[in-house]
Design a protein around this motif. Sequence first.
Motif, PDB file in Angstrom:
ATOM      1  N   ALA A 164     -19.817 160.539  61.722  1.00 24.88           N
ATOM      2  CA  ALA A 164     -20.203 160.447  60.309  1.00 24.88           C
ATOM      3  C   ALA A 164     -20.195 161.829  59.661  1.00 24.88           C
ATOM      4  O   ALA A 164     -19.818 161.970  58.489  1.00 24.88           O
ATOM      5  CB  ALA A 164     -21.584 159.811  60.190  1.00 24.88           C
ATOM      6  N   GLN A 165     -20.595 162.851  60.408  1.00 32.39           N
ATOM      7  CA  GLN A 165     -20.568 164.202  59.860  1.00 32.39           C
ATOM      8  C   GLN A 165     -19.137 164.649  59.580  1.00 32.39           C
ATOM      9  O   GLN A 165     -18.868 165.291  58.554  1.00 32.39           O
ATOM     10  CB  GLN A 165     -21.262 165.163  60.839  1.00 32.39           C
ATOM     11  CG  GLN A 165     -22.771 164.973  60.892  1.00 32.39           C
ATOM     12  CD  GLN A 165     -23.416 165.704  62.052  1.00 32.39           C
ATOM     13  OE1 GLN A 165     -22.776 165.947  63.072  1.00 32.39           O
ATOM     14  NE2 GLN A 165     -24.691 166.046  61.908  1.00 32.39           N
ATOM     15  N   ILE A 166     -18.205 164.311  60.459  1.00 31.46           N
ATOM     16  CA  ILE A 166     -16.802 164.664  60.208  1.00 31.46           C
ATOM     17  C   ILE A 166     -16.280 163.919  58.994  1.00 31.46           C
ATOM     18  O   ILE A 166     -15.633 164.498  58.111  1.00 31.46           O
ATOM     19  CB  ILE A 166     -15.940 164.362  61.449  1.00 31.46           C
ATOM     20  CG1 ILE A 166     -16.311 165.286  62.608  1.00 31.46           C
ATOM     21  CG2 ILE A 166     -14.453 164.532  61.118  1.00 31.46           C
ATOM     22  CD1 ILE A 166     -15.576 164.979  63.901  1.00 31.46           C
ATOM     23  N   GLU A 167     -16.561 162.624  58.935  1.00 31.62           N
ATOM     24  CA  GLU A 167     -16.107 161.826  57.792  1.00 31.62           C
ATOM     25  C   GLU A 167     -16.689 162.353  56.492  1.00 31.62           C
ATOM     26  O   GLU A 167     -16.063 162.281  55.439  1.00 31.62           O
ATOM     27  CB  GLU A 167     -16.525 160.358  57.978  1.00 31.62           C
ATOM     28  CG  GLU A 167     -15.943 159.672  59.193  1.00 31.62           C
ATOM     29  CD  GLU A 167     -14.549 159.144  58.950  1.00 31.62           C
ATOM     30  OE1 GLU A 167     -13.981 159.463  57.884  1.00 31.62           O
ATOM     31  OE2 GLU A 167     -14.038 158.423  59.808  1.00 31.62           O
ATOM     32  N   GLY A 168     -17.903 162.910  56.562  1.00 35.60           N
ATOM     33  CA  GLY A 168     -18.562 163.437  55.370  1.00 35.60           C
ATOM     34  C   GLY A 168     -18.179 164.867  55.045  1.00 35.60           C
ATOM     35  O   GLY A 168     -18.804 165.497  54.186  1.00 35.60           O
ATOM     36  N   GLY A 169     -17.157 165.412  55.739  1.00 40.37           N
ATOM     37  CA  GLY A 169     -16.689 166.754  55.442  1.00 40.37           C
ATOM     38  C   GLY A 169     -17.548 167.850  56.027  1.00 40.37           C
ATOM     39  O   GLY A 169     -17.589 168.969  55.487  1.00 40.37           O
TER      40      GLY A 169
END
Length: 560
Positions: free
Chosen positions: A214-219
């Motif tokens: 989720a952190q990667i998806e959130g930039g």
Amino acid sequence: MFIQPAAPLPLHEASALVIEGNPQSRSILVAQLRELGLGQVVQCSRLHDARRRLEAARFDVVVCEQEFDRDSGSGQELLDDLRRNQVLPFYTVFIMLTAEATYSKVAEAAESALDAYLLKPHTAARLHERILQARQRKRALQDIFTAIDRQDFDTASQLCLQRFESRQPYWLYAARIGAELMLRSGEIDDARQLYEAVIEAKTLPWARLGVARAQIEGGQPARALSTLQSLISDDDGYADAYDVMGRAQFELGQLENALSTFEMATRLTPSSITRLLKHGTLAFYAGDRGVGLEKLDRATRAGLDSKLFDPQALVLLAFARLDNNDHRGLLSCVEHMTRLRDRAFEPERPQALLEVVTALNALHNKQPQVAVDTVKRLSAMITDPAFDFEAACNLLGLMARLHKAGSPPPDAETVVEALALRFGTGRSLSELLAGAARGGHEAWTAILRDGHARILKMTEDAMRMTLKGDPRATAVQLLADGTRTLNGKLLESAHQLLARYRDRIPDADELQVQVDDLRERYRVRPPRLGESREVESGGVAMPAGFKAPNRPGLLDPATG
């Protein structure tokens, strides 16, 4: 293609697959399953044969041995590949046979969504009990997966949340499904919060990995990297964590670190086709090409007939065969790609890749005009939204071989410039483009490697106008540069700026329409990096045929 049933079939109508290398043990298992009343029982002794059967047909029950004397892989690695590529239908019960059921193995089973471990020697009654327990769980979650089959993802997510919050049976598994749906639907914050709630209730590796995803998806790849480092320090054998860490490192421009991380994942699961392809592809472009070719060769030998195989591997092998003057190897690549094209359900991509391989073979046979024509055709498609990073790398590879053969491709610098600016959405991508053009003109490599820096400078120059009090001028400049270069990062920056300063830009709505039209067509797309389809390490398998909903207003994750 089979139709997913609404519920598990009655046992007398169900089919089973037994995967066991020992003939005597296999015979006993087949007899036990038939005594339990299963309608059809199929058997095989090798993991390679099992993978092909599971990709070609649907089985309600799979009983698989963990260790195989005649195979380099294990039953767990087979399950891992099948799960990550969503080959197994939801209603398939997968039971692993093992001589030991240590805590680490049971934990590994939970991470891979395995239905049960069965300790040897076992009785028919124990096998029956495990099958019935697994089918009971699948029935309990039937409403969730029925909603997913209807593409009603909001309802499915809510059902998962209700089961989690009320701690109904299988609440942890429901939470994992719900968070996966949210993550794939672009509800990044909701997914992260659900993963964190699971961690608070019961610390589980898959939940911590979900937070990182989720952190990667959130930039936020740097935060994801910190989360993953903590997870791996606690469980250094969790292969999916290395996959996601490699993705975070790639997004941060840490290519060497990403290669090392993918190498660790390959070392942990040496028979995983998808990990061999990913490691091999990245090494071919950005690392040791010899290592890359060795991994791609292994993946091709093991998985050419598998749905997990990515045909782009044959293109990379064909480039190497031409470089090594390997006529037989080139012909083999052409033959394999032709066969993949002929049997493909959607032959457009295999056909495009076959044209590249055919051009390489023609170049070897002193017929450069075929390659020149292919380069011209691909160059004319650069502004097409469907022209992707893979096509860009293949075009650059062809141009480099033409240059080396003394047949300079037409308008080469113009083409290289266009590719550098369109696909320079990150430092890692610019480095891969430069790697694809290796062996061509040195000036091309410099232009490609500098692509991301030039895009970054365009963004910074435009943002200075906002700092001077004129956000509209910034939006106009970003839109103009985005229209000229077709760079997804520039268009995304324009979209974000319009959202932030809408009240200060009189014609914001008109500009937004123009930006969103281009942004939708030229959004940042993740390169495949050897993956045959969109997969997510650490994600839970959705039912066969699952299609993630569109994610309006969200960039696709740049995993490459």
